[in-house]
Design a protein around this motif. Sequence first.
Motif, PDB file in Angstrom:
ATOM      1  N   SER A  33      28.160 -87.884 -50.673  1.00  8.53           N
ATOM      2  CA  SER A  33      27.776 -86.698 -49.902  1.00  8.53           C
ATOM      3  C   SER A  33      26.421 -86.882 -49.222  1.00  8.53           C
ATOM      4  O   SER A  33      25.530 -87.536 -49.746  1.00  8.53           O
ATOM      5  CB  SER A  33      27.702 -85.478 -50.825  1.00  8.53           C
ATOM      6  OG  SER A  33      28.952 -85.228 -51.407  1.00  8.53           O
ATOM      7  N   ILE A  34      26.296 -86.260 -48.062  1.00  8.79           N
ATOM      8  CA  ILE A  34      25.061 -86.350 -47.278  1.00  8.79           C
ATOM      9  C   ILE A  34      24.055 -85.340 -47.808  1.00  8.79           C
ATOM     10  O   ILE A  34      24.307 -84.137 -47.800  1.00  8.79           O
ATOM     11  CB  ILE A  34      25.343 -86.102 -45.785  1.00  8.79           C
ATOM     12  CG1 ILE A  34      26.371 -87.112 -45.262  1.00  8.79           C
ATOM     13  CG2 ILE A  34      24.057 -86.166 -44.979  1.00  8.79           C
ATOM     14  CD1 ILE A  34      26.883 -86.813 -43.873  1.00  8.79           C
ATOM     15  N   ASP A  35      22.922 -85.832 -48.262  1.00  7.11           N
ATOM     16  CA  ASP A  35      21.839 -85.014 -48.782  1.00  7.11           C
ATOM     17  C   ASP A  35      21.109 -84.352 -47.612  1.00  7.11           C
ATOM     18  O   ASP A  35      20.584 -85.049 -46.738  1.00  7.11           O
ATOM     19  CB  ASP A  35      20.883 -85.902 -49.590  1.00  7.11           C
ATOM     20  CG  ASP A  35      19.666 -85.175 -50.130  1.00  7.11           C
ATOM     21  OD1 ASP A  35      19.503 -83.959 -49.892  1.00  7.11           O
ATOM     22  OD2 ASP A  35      18.849 -85.849 -50.804  1.00  7.11           O
ATOM     23  N   PRO A  36      21.051 -83.019 -47.560  1.00  7.71           N
ATOM     24  CA  PRO A  36      20.368 -82.359 -46.447  1.00  7.71           C
ATOM     25  C   PRO A  36      18.889 -82.726 -46.365  1.00  7.71           C
ATOM     26  O   PRO A  36      18.317 -82.741 -45.274  1.00  7.71           O
ATOM     27  CB  PRO A  36      20.571 -80.869 -46.709  1.00  7.71           C
ATOM     28  CG  PRO A  36      21.007 -80.751 -48.117  1.00  7.71           C
ATOM     29  CD  PRO A  36      21.619 -82.059 -48.508  1.00  7.71           C
ATOM     30  N   LEU A  37      18.264 -83.031 -47.489  1.00  5.14           N
ATOM     31  CA  LEU A  37      16.861 -83.436 -47.458  1.00  5.14           C
ATOM     32  C   LEU A  37      16.689 -84.810 -46.804  1.00  5.14           C
ATOM     33  O   LEU A  37      15.670 -85.078 -46.166  1.00  5.14           O
ATOM     34  CB  LEU A  37      16.262 -83.428 -48.866  1.00  5.14           C
ATOM     35  CG  LEU A  37      16.179 -82.046 -49.518  1.00  5.14           C
ATOM     36  CD1 LEU A  37      15.664 -82.158 -50.959  1.00  5.14           C
ATOM     37  CD2 LEU A  37      15.317 -81.095 -48.704  1.00  5.14           C
ATOM     38  N   LEU A  38      17.690 -85.666 -46.935  1.00  5.12           N
ATOM     39  CA  LEU A  38      17.673 -86.963 -46.256  1.00  5.12           C
ATOM     40  C   LEU A  38      17.774 -86.764 -44.748  1.00  5.12           C
ATOM     41  O   LEU A  38      17.015 -87.356 -43.983  1.00  5.12           O
ATOM     42  CB  LEU A  38      18.827 -87.837 -46.773  1.00  5.12           C
ATOM     43  CG  LEU A  38      19.009 -89.194 -46.108  1.00  5.12           C
ATOM     44  CD1 LEU A  38      17.789 -90.074 -46.293  1.00  5.12           C
ATOM     45  CD2 LEU A  38      20.263 -89.875 -46.662  1.00  5.12           C
ATOM     46  N   VAL A  39      18.692 -85.902 -44.319  1.00  7.22           N
ATOM     47  CA  VAL A  39      18.839 -85.620 -42.888  1.00  7.22           C
ATOM     48  C   VAL A  39      17.578 -84.977 -42.340  1.00  7.22           C
ATOM     49  O   VAL A  39      17.131 -85.295 -41.237  1.00  7.22           O
ATOM     50  CB  VAL A  39      20.081 -84.736 -42.633  1.00  7.22           C
ATOM     51  CG1 VAL A  39      20.174 -84.329 -41.167  1.00  7.22           C
ATOM     52  CG2 VAL A  39      21.350 -85.456 -43.071  1.00  7.22           C
ATOM     53  N   GLU A  40      16.966 -84.100 -43.116  1.00  7.84           N
ATOM     54  CA  GLU A  40      15.722 -83.468 -42.679  1.00  7.84           C
ATOM     55  C   GLU A  40      14.612 -84.503 -42.515  1.00  7.84           C
ATOM     56  O   GLU A  40      13.887 -84.487 -41.521  1.00  7.84           O
ATOM     57  CB  GLU A  40      15.304 -82.389 -43.680  1.00  7.84           C
ATOM     58  CG  GLU A  40      14.044 -81.660 -43.250  1.00  7.84           C
ATOM     59  CD  GLU A  40      13.706 -80.508 -44.171  1.00  7.84           C
ATOM     60  OE1 GLU A  40      13.356 -79.442 -43.641  1.00  7.84           O
ATOM     61  OE2 GLU A  40      13.787 -80.680 -45.413  1.00  7.84           O
ATOM     62  N   GLU A  41      14.474 -85.404 -43.478  1.00  3.53           N
ATOM     63  CA  GLU A  41      13.453 -86.454 -43.382  1.00  3.53           C
ATOM     64  C   GLU A  41      13.667 -87.303 -42.128  1.00  3.53           C
ATOM     65  O   GLU A  41      12.722 -87.576 -41.378  1.00  3.53           O
ATOM     66  CB  GLU A  41      13.501 -87.343 -44.625  1.00  3.53           C
ATOM     67  CG  GLU A  41      12.514 -88.506 -44.574  1.00  3.53           C
ATOM     68  CD  GLU A  41      12.674 -89.459 -45.734  1.00  3.53           C
ATOM     69  OE1 GLU A  41      11.856 -89.369 -46.676  1.00  3.53           O
ATOM     70  OE2 GLU A  41      13.620 -90.288 -45.716  1.00  3.53           O
ATOM     71  N   ILE A  42      14.900 -87.700 -41.884  1.00  2.00           N
ATOM     72  CA  ILE A  42      15.217 -88.539 -40.726  1.00  2.00           C
ATOM     73  C   ILE A  42      14.948 -87.790 -39.430  1.00  2.00           C
ATOM     74  O   ILE A  42      14.299 -88.312 -38.517  1.00  2.00           O
ATOM     75  CB  ILE A  42      16.688 -89.007 -40.801  1.00  2.00           C
ATOM     76  CG1 ILE A  42      16.874 -89.981 -41.968  1.00  2.00           C
ATOM     77  CG2 ILE A  42      17.133 -89.627 -39.482  1.00  2.00           C
ATOM     78  CD1 ILE A  42      18.328 -90.223 -42.342  1.00  2.00           C
ATOM     79  N   SER A  43      15.432 -86.563 -39.325  1.00  2.00           N
ATOM     80  CA  SER A  43      15.251 -85.808 -38.082  1.00  2.00           C
ATOM     81  C   SER A  43      13.781 -85.490 -37.831  1.00  2.00           C
ATOM     82  O   SER A  43      13.318 -85.548 -36.685  1.00  2.00           O
ATOM     83  CB  SER A  43      16.115 -84.549 -38.068  1.00  2.00           C
ATOM     84  OG  SER A  43      15.806 -83.699 -39.144  1.00  2.00           O
ATOM     85  N   ASP A  44      13.022 -85.176 -38.868  1.00  2.00           N
ATOM     86  CA  ASP A  44      11.579 -84.940 -38.699  1.00  2.00           C
ATOM     87  C   ASP A  44      10.885 -86.193 -38.169  1.00  2.00           C
ATOM     88  O   ASP A  44      10.014 -86.116 -37.302  1.00  2.00           O
ATOM     89  CB  ASP A  44      10.933 -84.512 -40.017  1.00  2.00           C
ATOM     90  CG  ASP A  44      11.255 -83.076 -40.401  1.00  2.00           C
ATOM     91  OD1 ASP A  44      11.774 -82.317 -39.555  1.00  2.00           O
ATOM     92  OD2 ASP A  44      10.988 -82.713 -41.570  1.00  2.00           O
ATOM     93  N   HIS A  45      11.287 -87.351 -38.686  1.00  2.00           N
ATOM     94  CA  HIS A  45      10.673 -88.612 -38.242  1.00  2.00           C
ATOM     95  C   HIS A  45      11.034 -88.894 -36.779  1.00  2.00           C
ATOM     96  O   HIS A  45      10.176 -89.309 -36.000  1.00  2.00           O
ATOM     97  CB  HIS A  45      11.111 -89.763 -39.148  1.00  2.00           C
ATOM     98  CG  HIS A  45      10.274 -90.979 -38.999  1.00  2.00           C
ATOM     99  ND1 HIS A  45       8.995 -91.072 -39.498  1.00  2.00           N
ATOM    100  CD2 HIS A  45      10.521 -92.159 -38.382  1.00  2.00           C
ATOM    101  CE1 HIS A  45       8.505 -92.252 -39.202  1.00  2.00           C
ATOM    102  NE2 HIS A  45       9.411 -92.936 -38.525  1.00  2.00           N
ATOM    103  N   ILE A  46      12.283 -88.647 -36.425  1.00  2.00           N
ATOM    104  CA  ILE A  46      12.691 -88.861 -35.030  1.00  2.00           C
ATOM    105  C   ILE A  46      11.902 -87.957 -34.098  1.00  2.00           C
ATOM    106  O   ILE A  46      11.460 -88.391 -33.024  1.00  2.00           O
ATOM    107  CB  ILE A  46      14.212 -88.653 -34.863  1.00  2.00           C
ATOM    108  CG1 ILE A  46      14.972 -89.771 -35.589  1.00  2.00           C
ATOM    109  CG2 ILE A  46      14.597 -88.599 -33.380  1.00  2.00           C
ATOM    110  CD1 ILE A  46      16.472 -89.560 -35.669  1.00  2.00           C
TER     111      ILE A  46
END
Length: 189
Positions: A33-46
């Motif tokens: 499953s995709i961890d929303p905190l992982l997606v948040e970290e990635i999108s914030d960095h982008i």
Amino acid sequence: MLERLTSSLLNAPVIKRGEYNYFIHPISDGVPSIDPLLVEEISDHILEIANMDVDTVLTVEAMGIPVANALSLKTGLPLTIVRKRPYFLEGEVELSQSTGYSKGALYINGLKKGDRVLIVDDVISTGGTLLALVNALKKMGVEVLDVVSVIGRGEGFLKLKELGVEPKILVTIDVSEKGVEIKDVCCDK
């Protein structure tokens, strides 16, 4: 920076597909499953490193969608998804793409000459998909202002450089039967 992403990559299982060492990761496969905190970290960095002065965030179906959607929600920019099936809408553009493990057609809808896009992808390895996409967009008169790939593996990014596109790769990896090795982390401070 990008601790969740690097940690999750280092812990990603690797399986053999023929002679190919294939890593399994939520961002590239949706498994586990995709961890929303992982997606948040990635999108914030982008958001910190990408040119966001665009008309739309663009991604290719399917695994770029979670990160591209997060960027759309955070910025209010529309999300355009290049699909793997036709819709036969006026202005639809078909392109052929080839990766290390598949070939097929992709379909662009909703873009027009003069649009400015940020392309977001989950993984760049051979560069086949992004190369075909950037070429198609250029022929359409769409301006590619930035390309960001969450994970880089191999030399596929060099093909984009030949087109004058300098992709930003958040984490560059190598994969062997022993596991995933982190080679580089983009813009790590």
